[in-house]
Enzyme design. Structure first.
Site, PDB file in Angstrom:
ATOM      1  N   HIS A  83      -0.932  -3.001   6.460  1.00 40.20           N
ATOM      2  CA  HIS A  83       0.496  -2.023   6.274  1.00 40.20           C
ATOM      3  C   HIS A  83       1.630  -2.519   6.898  1.00 40.20           C
ATOM      4  O   HIS A  83       2.686  -1.577   6.962  1.00 40.20           O
ATOM      5  CB  HIS A  83      -0.021  -0.642   6.553  1.00 40.20           C
ATOM      6  CG  HIS A  83      -0.897   0.079   6.109  1.00 40.20           C
ATOM      7  ND1 HIS A  83      -1.107   1.395   5.701  1.00 40.20           N
ATOM      8  CD2 HIS A  83      -1.889  -0.384   4.936  1.00 40.20           C
ATOM      9  CE1 HIS A  83      -2.140   1.620   5.125  1.00 40.20           C
ATOM     10  NE2 HIS A  83      -2.543   1.121   4.177  1.00 40.20           N
TER      11      HIS A  83
ATOM     12  N   HIS B  82     -10.998   1.379   0.204  1.00 42.10           N
ATOM     13  CA  HIS B  82     -10.839   2.904  -0.140  1.00 42.10           C
ATOM     14  C   HIS B  82     -10.887   3.194  -1.653  1.00 42.10           C
ATOM     15  O   HIS B  82     -10.669   4.291  -2.110  1.00 42.10           O
ATOM     16  CB  HIS B  82      -9.802   3.518   0.361  1.00 42.10           C
ATOM     17  CG  HIS B  82      -9.808   3.350   2.074  1.00 42.10           C
ATOM     18  ND1 HIS B  82     -10.906   4.062   2.716  1.00 42.10           N
ATOM     19  CD2 HIS B  82      -9.011   2.656   2.636  1.00 42.10           C
ATOM     20  CE1 HIS B  82     -10.657   3.780   4.045  1.00 42.10           C
ATOM     21  NE2 HIS B  82      -9.570   3.058   4.139  1.00 42.10           N
TER      22      HIS B  82
ATOM     23  N   ASP C 115       0.665  -1.281   0.031  1.00 44.44           N
ATOM     24  CA  ASP C 115      -0.063  -0.008  -0.031  1.00 44.44           C
ATOM     25  C   ASP C 115       0.927   1.126   0.059  1.00 44.44           C
ATOM     26  O   ASP C 115       1.523   1.645   0.998  1.00 44.44           O
ATOM     27  CB  ASP C 115      -0.776   0.063   1.163  1.00 44.44           C
ATOM     28  CG  ASP C 115      -1.626  -1.162   1.426  1.00 44.44           C
ATOM     29  OD1 ASP C 115      -1.150  -2.411   1.213  1.00 44.44           O
ATOM     30  OD2 ASP C 115      -2.934  -0.941   1.536  1.00 44.44           O
TER      31      ASP C 115
ATOM     32  N   HIS D 292      -3.516  -4.416   2.988  1.00 49.68           N
ATOM     33  CA  HIS D 292      -4.361  -3.625   3.893  1.00 49.68           C
ATOM     34  C   HIS D 292      -3.909  -3.314   5.409  1.00 49.68           C
ATOM     35  O   HIS D 292      -4.304  -2.164   5.853  1.00 49.68           O
ATOM     36  CB  HIS D 292      -5.638  -4.496   3.913  1.00 49.68           C
ATOM     37  CG  HIS D 292      -6.828  -3.728   4.727  1.00 49.68           C
ATOM     38  ND1 HIS D 292      -6.941  -2.467   4.393  1.00 49.68           N
ATOM     39  CD2 HIS D 292      -7.343  -3.894   5.769  1.00 49.68           C
ATOM     40  CE1 HIS D 292      -8.352  -2.162   5.287  1.00 49.68           C
ATOM     41  NE2 HIS D 292      -8.371  -3.145   6.139  1.00 49.68           N
TER      42      HIS D 292
END
Length: 270
Positions: free
Chosen positions: A181, A68, A8, A179
């Protein structure tokens, strides 16, 4: 085939690191195909068209998203025009864009990329990721025309990510968890030849709370009250992800290695 998946991308720090370093990494590591998850690239929530363009121009072949995906509303019309950006496969049926696509590298080899959301501990009830992935893999089996296939499993629960890894084992080249992180230390090749990691980590500033400036998350944890919005940390980013080398004949993984480049985390490279 040499593949790189980067976890991410968070905020300006993560974008800057991609834009400054990715082209050199492609050349020095002789990479054939690069995928990065960028669902937190714009101000920590979503991806804008301009930021998508900059990441693609920096050397990404494909960008995946997550829960998101459409926080930046201007991505809605853009994603239908830019097939290199993938939203979750099991998102709402009316959502624009697509969740899986076959790409072609510079040598004409076909690479399938799939992006899917988990269900456990997520804020909304997404449809079953296992059946969604299964349908795509039935249409695009590994081997033959598909030289490599990659699945970005974007979810909270480690158990659900591990289950997806074994569900896909032997049918895809790699399953990458995203997701949460924080990079996990379990990069490995599963029994039937699929490379797997529970979380690829983030490409962002690790002097933070999972990419966000520390004060507001700490305030909420210690007081139970919000004092403002989360803001992405802006220090030097660590590029975090996974390098996979494949067997072009079978499409299965021959080697998988964690990647840590720059920033605060200990360096690791293929």
């Amino acid at each position: 085939m040499k593949l790189l998946f980067l976890g991410d991308v968070v905020g300006r720090s993560g974008r800057r690191a991609i834009c400054e370093r990715l082209k050199n990494l492609r050349a020095s590591w002789d990479l054939d195909f690069v995928v990065l998850n960028a669902e937190n690239a714009t101000d920590g929530a979503g991806l804008s068209p301009n930021h998508a363009k900059s990441l693609l121009d920096a050397g990404a072949d494909c960008i995946t998203l997550g829960d998101h995906a459409f926080d930046q509303r201007d991505l809605l019309p853009f994603i239908d025009r830019e097939p290199r950006v993938l939203r979750p496969l099991n998102f709402a049926k009316a959502a624009p864009g697509q969740g899986a696509r076959v790409f072609t590298d510079t040598r004409g080899r076909k690479i399938l990329v799939v992006q899917v959301l988990g269900q456990i501990f997520m804020k909304r009830p997404f449809s079953d990721p296992f059946s969604a992935v299964d349908a795509v893999l039935a249409r695009y089996p590994l081997g033959g025309q598909i030289t490599a296939s990659l699945v970005d499993m974007h979810c909270e629960a480690t158990s659900e990510k591990v289950a997806m890894g074994f569900w896909c084992d032997g049918r895809v080249t790699a399953v990458f968890g995203t997701h949460t992180h924080i990079p996990t230390a379990d990069a490995r090749i599963l029994p039937n030849g699929t490379a797997y990691v529970t979380d690829a980590g983030m490409s962002g500033d690790y002097d933070s709370v999972i990419g966000m400036e520390k004060d507001e998350p700490m305030r909420r944890f210690t007081t139970g009250m919000s004092g403002g919005r989360f803001r992405p940390a802006r220090g030097e980013a660590t590029l975090s992800g996974v390098f996979v080398e494949t067997d072009d004949r079978t499409g299965k993984a021959r080697r998988v290695t964690a990647v840590r480049e720059g920033g605060l985390l200990p360096s690791a490279a293929p």
